[in-house]
Design an enzyme around this catalytic site. Structure first.
Site, PDB file in Angstrom:
ATOM      1  N   HIS A 191       6.636  22.465   2.062  1.00  0.00           N
ATOM      2  CA  HIS A 191       7.659  21.503   2.447  1.00  0.00           C
ATOM      3  C   HIS A 191       7.211  20.707   3.670  1.00  0.00           C
ATOM      4  CE1 HIS A 191      11.694  20.620   4.475  1.00  0.00           C
ATOM      5  NE2 HIS A 191      11.533  19.744   3.506  1.00  0.00           N
ATOM      6  N   ASP A 233      -6.103   3.546  -2.243  1.00  0.00           N
ATOM      7  CA  ASP A 233      -6.822   2.579  -3.063  1.00  0.00           C
ATOM      8  C   ASP A 233      -8.330   2.761  -2.889  1.00  0.00           C
ATOM      9  OD1 ASP A 233      -7.658   1.085  -0.726  1.00  0.00           O
ATOM     10  OD2 ASP A 233      -5.787  -0.042  -0.784  1.00  0.00           O
ATOM     11  N   TYR A 270      -3.559   4.908   9.592  1.00  0.00           N
ATOM     12  CA  TYR A 270      -4.817   5.651   9.642  1.00  0.00           C
ATOM     13  C   TYR A 270      -4.678   6.938  10.458  1.00  0.00           C
ATOM     14  CZ  TYR A 270      -7.258   1.588   7.657  1.00  0.00           C
ATOM     15  OH  TYR A 270      -7.687   0.584   6.848  1.00  0.00           O
ATOM     16  N   ASP A 309      10.683  14.701   0.036  1.00  0.00           N
ATOM     17  CA  ASP A 309      11.420  15.406   1.085  1.00  0.00           C
ATOM     18  C   ASP A 309      12.803  14.784   1.292  1.00  0.00           C
ATOM     19  OD1 ASP A 309      12.254  16.848   3.315  1.00  0.00           O
ATOM     20  OD2 ASP A 309      10.322  16.695   4.332  1.00  0.00           O
ATOM     21  N   MET A 362       1.561   0.956   4.151  1.00  0.00           N
ATOM     22  CA  MET A 362       0.863   0.350   5.281  1.00  0.00           C
ATOM     23  C   MET A 362       1.395  -1.070   5.451  1.00  0.00           C
ATOM     24  SD  MET A 362      -3.193  -0.544   5.754  1.00  0.00           S
ATOM     25  CE  MET A 362      -3.770   1.136   5.673  1.00  0.00           C
ATOM     26  N   ASN A 405      -2.183   1.701  -0.585  1.00  0.00           N
ATOM     27  CA  ASN A 405      -2.107   3.076  -0.099  1.00  0.00           C
ATOM     28  C   ASN A 405      -0.658   3.506   0.104  1.00  0.00           C
ATOM     29  OD1 ASN A 405      -5.036   3.115   0.332  1.00  0.00           O
ATOM     30  ND2 ASN A 405      -4.575   1.686   1.969  1.00  0.00           N
ATOM     31  N   TYR A 464      -3.380  -3.222   0.097  1.00  0.00           N
ATOM     32  CA  TYR A 464      -2.175  -2.557   0.605  1.00  0.00           C
ATOM     33  C   TYR A 464      -1.561  -1.635  -0.452  1.00  0.00           C
ATOM     34  CZ  TYR A 464      -2.567  -5.750   4.520  1.00  0.00           C
ATOM     35  OH  TYR A 464      -3.026  -6.442   5.617  1.00  0.00           O
TER      36      TYR A 464
END
Length: 146
Positions: free
Chosen positions: A22, A30, A117, A66, A76, A137, A135
């Site tokens: 959890h 990408d 990052y 969650d 991002m 990710n 973009y």
């Protein structure tokens, strides 16, 4: 072979998803994401030949997001030079999350690029895809099975 498990989820990825607890986080990255340098302290799993949307959908079929955090799905943020860039992949992500989590678009947040990052270096696992969209990710925070 197992029943009702998306075929795109490799045995290594299934094992990793099971090992996560959890609030552990996983990135579906990408093809341009620096997975090996960001993932020095976590697992890096290759998913060559696959894009982010199909892996996102498959993972959310077996892993809950969650419910104890406001935004368990993090993107991002675009850099200033890319603010006019269209990102149809984000619309696809929203559709996928809507299908698996009642919060839908409300489950999304975003980190500034360099914060993304920093957060990546603290994740349990990075899945490196062949996704070519910019973009693309996405970080997912694991919830509990009820």
């Amino acid at each position: 072979m197992l029943k009702n498990i998306p075929a795109i989820l490799s045995p290594e990825l299934l094992k990793t998803l099971c090992e996560m607890g959890h609030s552990d986080r996983i990135i579906i990255a990408d093809g341009n994401f620096p997975a090996e340098s960001m993932g020095k302290n976590c697992k890096v799993i290759r998913a060559d030949g696959h894009g982010v949307p199909e892996l996102l959908d498959a993972i959310l079929q077996v892993m809950p997001l969650d419910a104890y955090v406001e935004t368990p799905v993090m993107l991002m943020e675009r850099m200033k030079c890319d603010l006019d860039m269209e990102l149809p992949l984000w619309t696809r992500y929203e559709q996928i999350v809507v299908a698996h989590d009642e919060r839908g678009a409300q489950a999304f947040g975003a980190y500034e690029r360099f914060e993304f990052y920093r957060q990546a270096q603290r994740c349990f696992c990075i899945i490196q895809t062949s996704e070519q969209s910019q973009y693309a990710n996405i970080i997912l925070q694991k919830g509990i099975v009820k």
